[in-house]
Structure formats: structure tokens, C-alpha cells
Design a protein around this motif. Structure first.
Motif, mmCIF file in Angstrom:
data_model
loop_
_atom_site.group_PDB
_atom_site.id
_atom_site.type_symbol
_atom_site.label_atom_id
_atom_site.label_comp_id
_atom_site.label_asym_id
_atom_site.label_seq_id
_atom_site.Cartn_x
_atom_site.Cartn_y
_atom_site.Cartn_z
ATOM 1 N N SER A 146 46.066 26.841 74.784
ATOM 2 C CA SER A 146 45.274 27.966 74.264
ATOM 3 C C SER A 146 45.374 28.674 74.028
ATOM 4 O O SER A 146 44.774 30.323 74.399
ATOM 5 C CB SER A 146 43.773 26.962 73.939
ATOM 6 O OG SER A 146 43.313 27.734 75.885
ATOM 7 N N TYR A 158 45.475 32.254 69.318
ATOM 8 C CA TYR A 158 46.239 31.224 68.756
ATOM 9 C C TYR A 158 47.161 31.115 67.701
ATOM 10 O O TYR A 158 47.665 30.393 67.216
ATOM 11 C CB TYR A 158 44.901 30.797 67.591
ATOM 12 C CG TYR A 158 44.566 29.771 66.296
ATOM 13 C CD1 TYR A 158 45.567 28.188 67.101
ATOM 14 C CD2 TYR A 158 45.296 30.344 65.302
ATOM 15 C CE1 TYR A 158 45.784 27.697 65.907
ATOM 16 C CE2 TYR A 158 45.185 28.824 64.378
ATOM 17 C CZ TYR A 158 46.111 28.213 65.028
ATOM 18 O OH TYR A 158 46.042 27.395 64.037
ATOM 19 N N SER A 201 46.260 23.474 68.334
ATOM 20 C CA SER A 201 45.609 22.895 67.289
ATOM 21 C C SER A 201 45.244 21.145 67.820
ATOM 22 O O SER A 201 44.528 20.083 67.285
ATOM 23 C CB SER A 201 45.409 23.250 65.755
ATOM 24 O OG SER A 201 47.134 21.968 65.873
#
Length: 237
Positions: A146, A158, A201
Motif C-alpha cells: 500500500s 493506491y 487491493s
């Protein structure tokens, strides 16, 4: 003259009211029979769908095991030196050393990763050749942590990682597609192999539930079988 009026004036004949109620009873019995037939038809449809799911599930399980075992037979002696693993449930070959794969924040393949792909991908296609009729798709998946190198907010990180993971998988696909040993399989590769970037994700978490940044940065080759697709269609339909 209706029945109520006839009853008031005493003109209704004996048996007429009974015949009236008899016809209503026949109608109710007919409706019950219709509902029974509908119920039987629905139950039969449910049993057929259950059997379809069972058959596809059995085929899926057998296919998963066969492909997994074939991959293990081919690559079990290479996994440690590649820092890779094969997952039985997802039929994925995962390369886990981010420092070997790419420079931080870059999409160009490291020379050591190129050497691994030179060895891995032609042999991988050789294994898959035995199962081509059961393979719907092969995904080259790119995953990142991340974080990002500069001080940006989580949303910017992101989307930066979305771009990075997509570019990295495209680099991998382009490299393996152009390998000389893959020339005879390029038509199949074009029709079945796709490059997908997942950004951050699907993070890997440690035992305490926190992000493992190093483990999250990885590249996978994942097989999607037609049985898996059929199960989804049955459940969605």
C-alpha cells in the motif's frame, strides 16, 4: 333468479345447492393438483440444478488436483531457488521476492527475474498444454504494497500502485511472449494469457493482521479453469 333470492322465496330445488358446492370442490381440487404439479416441477428443477453443480464441482476438484500435481511435478525442485510457491486452491505460481522481480517503483524486469522466466515460462506452457481444453484463462497478476516512495496520501498511493502493477504485468507478458521457445505457442498465449494489475487491493497480512509489505509485492501466474467459470454461471443464474 340467484341462489340467495331462490332461498328466500323457497324456489330452490333440492340438490341444486349441493351441486353448486360440488363444482366449487372440484375446482379447488383442480387448483390443488395444479399447485402440486408446479411444486413437483420446481423440485425436479432444483434437483437437476443440484446435480449439475455437483457434477461440475467434481470435475472442478479433479481438474484442480490434476493441474496442481502436474505443476508440482515440473517445478518442485525449482521453487526454493526461485523463492516461489504453488497454491493448490488458486492454481497460481507465485514469485515472492520483490527485490528480484523489479526495482522499487519501476516496471522493468530485473535481469535475475528474466533468467527465471526464461526457464519457467516455456516449461509452464508445456505443462498447460495437457489441460488446454479445461483452461479458460491464465492471468499474470501484479500485486503491490500500500506504500509509495514519496509522501502521498493513501488514495494517491493506491492509484500510483495501480499504474505500477499494470505496467509490471504488461512487462512480464511482453517478455515471455517474445521468448524464442514460446514461438509455437504465441497464438494460444494471445487468446488465453492476460496481464492484470491489482495494486494494493489484495494485501498479504501477517499473523497479527498487519500488512506484510514485502510479501504483498509479488507476481502470480494463475490458471482459471472452465469448471470454475461454469460454477459461477450456475450460481449467478
Amino acid at each position: 333468479m340467484n341462489t340467495q333470492t331462490a332461498r328466500i322465496f323457497g324456489t330452490i330445488r333440492s340438490g341444486e345447492e349441493g351441486e353448486h358446492w360440488l363444482s366449487v370442490s372440484d375446482m379447488m381440487a383442480g387448483l390443488m393438483m395444479v399447485f402440486l404439479l408446479i411444486s413437483v416441477a420446481l423440485m425436479r428443477s432444483a434437483f437437476i440444478e443440484r446435480d449439475q453443480i455437483k457434477d461440475v464441482a467434481v470435475t472442478y476438484q479433479e481438474g484442480q488436483v490434476a493441474i496442481h500435481d502436474a505443476l508440482m511435478d515440473e517445478f518442485k525442485s525449482d521453487l526454493e531457488k526461485w523463492d516461489a510457491r504453488i497454491d493448490r486452491d488458486t492454481l497460481s505460481v507465485e514469485f515472492k521476492s520483490p527485490e528480484v522481480l523489479f526495482e522499487t517503483g519501476e516496471a522493468n524486469l530485473q535481469s535475475h527475474f528474466e533468467a527465471i522466466l526464461n526457464d519457467f515460462f516455456p516449461r509452464y506452457l508445456s505443462v498447460l498444454r495437457r489441460f488446454r481444453k479445461n483452461i479458460e484463462e491464465v492471468r499474470i497478476e501484479g500485486h503491490t504494497s500500500s506504500g509509495w516512495t514519496s509522501a502521498v496520501n493513501p488514495d494517491e498511493a493506491y492509484f500510483n500502485n495501480t499504474w505500477l502493477s499494470q505496467e509490471r504485468t504488461r512487462s512480464v507478458l511482453k517478455y515471455v511472449y517474445e521468448l524464442p521457445d514460446v514461438a509455437d505457442d504465441r497464438g494460444w498465449v494471445k487468446s488465453k494469457v492476460v496481464a492484470v494489475g491489482f495494486s494494493s487491493s489484495r494485501l498479504v497480512l501477517d499473523q497479527q493482521g498487519f500488512e506484510d509489505r514485502k510479501a504483498s509485492r509479488r507476481v502470480l501466474f494463475r490458471i482459471i479453469t472452465d469448471a470454475e467459470v461454469q460454477i459461477r454461471k450456475i450460481l449467478d443464474g
